[in-house]
Design an enzyme around this catalytic site. Structure first.
Site, PDB file in Angstrom:
ATOM      1  CB  ALA A 179      18.074 -29.668  -3.852  1.00 46.54           C
ATOM      2  CG  HIS A 180      15.083 -33.906  -3.528  1.00 48.38           C
ATOM      3  ND1 HIS A 180      14.321 -33.938  -3.036  1.00 48.38           N
ATOM      4  CD2 HIS A 180      15.577 -33.144  -4.031  1.00 48.38           C
ATOM      5  CE1 HIS A 180      13.262 -34.593  -4.350  1.00 48.38           C
ATOM      6  NE2 HIS A 180      14.711 -33.864  -4.605  1.00 48.38           N
TER       7      HIS A 180
END
Lengths: 342, 342, 342
Positions: A240-241
């Site tokens: 994920a980011h």
């Protein structure tokens, strides 16, 4: 068909190994102990397969000195046969041809820079301000979005998508279907609906990383998502980011790391294991398959969650009891107190 | 719009079923018991939906003899209505047109062999020495890499990638985004960094297999990864290198099998279940959803792991106690001994 | 490089916020509290980062009134700084250019309707009877199959596949690698082999939905698979056939929902959580990461399954005891009875 061949003595010299037996034997491929023929190289690393050594028909076997006595054929002695085999076997890999130049069906933006020695395959699309360095191979249908950079000698096997603001280091290998630089999953809830947070960061991938088929790596919300060098990701992994993965960390298939988590160096994340967001894992942490990491881990070591597989009928009984575990613990304490008071 | 239509009597004859009621009724489509209209066929297999039978407006219903009495419309009686319905419904499926020939935007290597009756869609890329047999349909953007073979009447719906040394049998159906033949995840650790093991094997997929969207199947390190015939894989499944899956085994979405595991015939692997590497599962083993198989299974049957879902507050209390389960078991034994000594 | 800029006073007016400090300051980008420079906007929403406020070099900070006193720079006061920031930051997002028109390399069927204001990127393939509405952007290599509709101002970032009978609402955002409308996994077992059930339904996706990279959504067997409006799906999510997802529900990466499950509105499904088939979840149900939902949930609230992560040695002892939990509970009851009888 193969024209690749080496003598046993030649292989020994090339990799600094000690040869035993017929050094003039010609080797033109590799195989398992059980399946290799007289012109093929095999190896014995896992003692589980020791029993296969005596019966092997391989031309030469890479093995530890301790196994030399039972080897019926030529041998190459190595302190770590698995590492030695990895290097030897690479000699026999036939890679698909990749001619330098841009395939006529590729679409390249005016401001993109493609090194003349790079190979850009059929159907590739390269966006504005993208940079493709020397020796890069883009297989069929790769998309390199705006402001992306692919470092020297990296290889995108086929159908890889770099969305935007992705920088790959040198010798990075990316397998088909991987998506790097997609929007992080950032949402704010306003009264009765979601509002999307723009994802303004990028992704930085260090030298010698490998990224598996259909793996996804989102770009950062503000700062970048980062993989340091020599990170190895198997298939269908989700990063994920703003995740940061330390150098030399490896993750097995279907592992997932939630936003802003920070994974140390030399970690091993098992298949389908998960790490919740904003956690930190120290260096040299191992997480076993399907475990969920719900708190930061400060000490190296091996960590697990889950319960063992059982016959479904037994499991049902035990699982039903789990719902009352807290009650049982209290009842146990009560009994102990009663017992003490007698 | 549809021009496909059959009479009830015609359907009965075609599939050897017993018709009841108006055999001349014309059927031009299918629908649920609740939604089907008078020109549509429906079915009752799951007794959960029995209550919908009396009110159905369907033109004809496929059902068991026992349900015939309550059926208000024409019926087709079958010993297994679900199987009968599967065959009947296939008559009404409109498949996208697939004209024989190679789309002008496709890129086909000189040494590839494409049967003149095969359909190669827009943007397909076919590598050296690939073979595309008769009746094959390659939808848009499929990539068939070097030394791959696609058997007769197989269909790659769209955007499927066969990387290299992949052999598909006959009538294999592969859904979009699937990647078959990507590098297995093979690494050797040398001192302070990873060395990649070349993945020199291939993938063999038997006749009548189905492979779901975004599923990944890695090719073998030396020997091949194998799916026997009639294996059915749902979406986002991960099959690692050198896995062997027995005939007629089905896996639900997001299941994963680690390297060199051997799954028997007629197994059922539940959604997001996992099987660790090098294990063996006997024939007719069922693994329930999200379970992790950590040891080989020698006996057919149903197996599970995991704990039940609870309200988060209750669950937290029980989960915290799990960390002390070994201690509780010891304390229980101590109490029992004390009790015996009294 | 960026030519986007606003004054602090201008931003306050645009979004109805109260400005504090230098209203004339020019802002041309956004950054974190720790990283933003004097021409950048930052925000403070999570109190975890409060300590960074005093030292920030940002040009302006979006924050709650309570934090205004410790802010060393200009501020924009908001009741929900995260929501306000989401809207402000969107001003500074540079989207890749998407010129109206159809790229010459795209392949568009004769009966497809493409609005002249839509942008169809390189390599796109649009099937028979597909409809592409005004303002739609199809990035490179998107496939829009037969009988699919893409609503106004929707964006398929790149390499998205809509298989067949998929209808997207307005302003839908789909990330690379997503597959929508693939065959549901429907099989009937006849004697000794599988028979495939044709998947005759479609997929309907409501306005303002977002669908993550490599996510898969199967089309219905008879009725449609449905996502109501403002559903937000992260990467690698699997939605099986005939699932119905209520409006404003969000799912984190690698979640999976099995066939015919019905998820309510405003639900939150955690990462890698699973929902079994045919279940119903009420509105406002939260499922924590990696939990498996095995029964319908009628009441809003938070639900969990799983056991906590532990050091592997401790975990092994506890996990082994789990296999005897039912026996322990019985032994505990026996002890209690014995104790009562004394």
């Amino acid at each position: 068909m193969s024209t690749i061949h080496y003598t046993v003595a030649g292989l020994a010299e090339r990799f600094g190994l000690v040869a035993s037996g017929d050094g003039a034997r010609v080797i033109d491929g590799v195989g398992t102990l059980a399946g290799a023929g007289p012109s093929q190289l095999s190896f014995l690393s896992n003692s589980k397969y020791s029993s296969q050594l005596a019966a092997t028909r391989a031309g030469v076997v890479v093995l530890r000195e301790a196994d030399l006595a039972t080897c019926p054929t030529a041998a190459l002695v190595a302190s770590d046969p698995y590492v030695a085999y990895a290097k030897l076997a690479a000699l026999f890999e036939r890679m698909p041809a990749a001619a330098a130049g841009i395939h006529p069906s590729a679409v390249v933006a005016d401001s993109a820079q493609v090194d003349p020695g790079a190979s850009v395959g059929p159907g590739c699309v390269i966006g504005e301000r993208a940079v493709i360095a020397e020796g890069v191979v883009l297989g069929p249908h790769c998309i390199v979005g705006e402001d992306c950079t692919v470092g020297a000698h990296s290889r995108l096997v086929a159908r890889v998508t770099l969305v935007t603001r992705v920088t790959l280091g040198q010798r990075v290998l990316v397998h088909p279907g991987a998506v790097i630089g997609s929007d992080g999953f950032g949402l704010a809830f306003e009264r009765d609906h979601w509002i999307k947070l723009p994802q303004l960061g990028g992704v930085r991938v260090g030298d010698d990383c490998e990224i598996g088929a259909n793996t996804t790596i989102d770009r950062g919300a503000l700062d970048d998502t980062v993989l340091e060098e020599d990170v190895r990701l198997d298939n269908q992994i989700q990063i994920a980011h703003n995740v940061h993965v330390g150098a030399h960390t490896a993750m097995a298939g279907c592992a997932a790391v939630a936003g802003s988590a920070r994974i140390g160096r030399y970690c091993m994340i098992g298949g389908n294991a998960g790490v919740l967001g904003h956690l930190e894992l120290a260096d040299r942490v191992t997480i076993t398959a399907k475990s969920l990491v719900t708190h930061s881990i400060r000490e190296p070591g091996e960590y697990s969650s889950g319960v063992p597989l059982q016959d479904n009928r037994q499991w049902r009984k035990n699982a039903a009891r789990f719902k009352h575990l807290d009650e049982y613990a209290r009842r146990l304490s009560t009994l102990e107190k009663d017992s003490d008071n007698e």
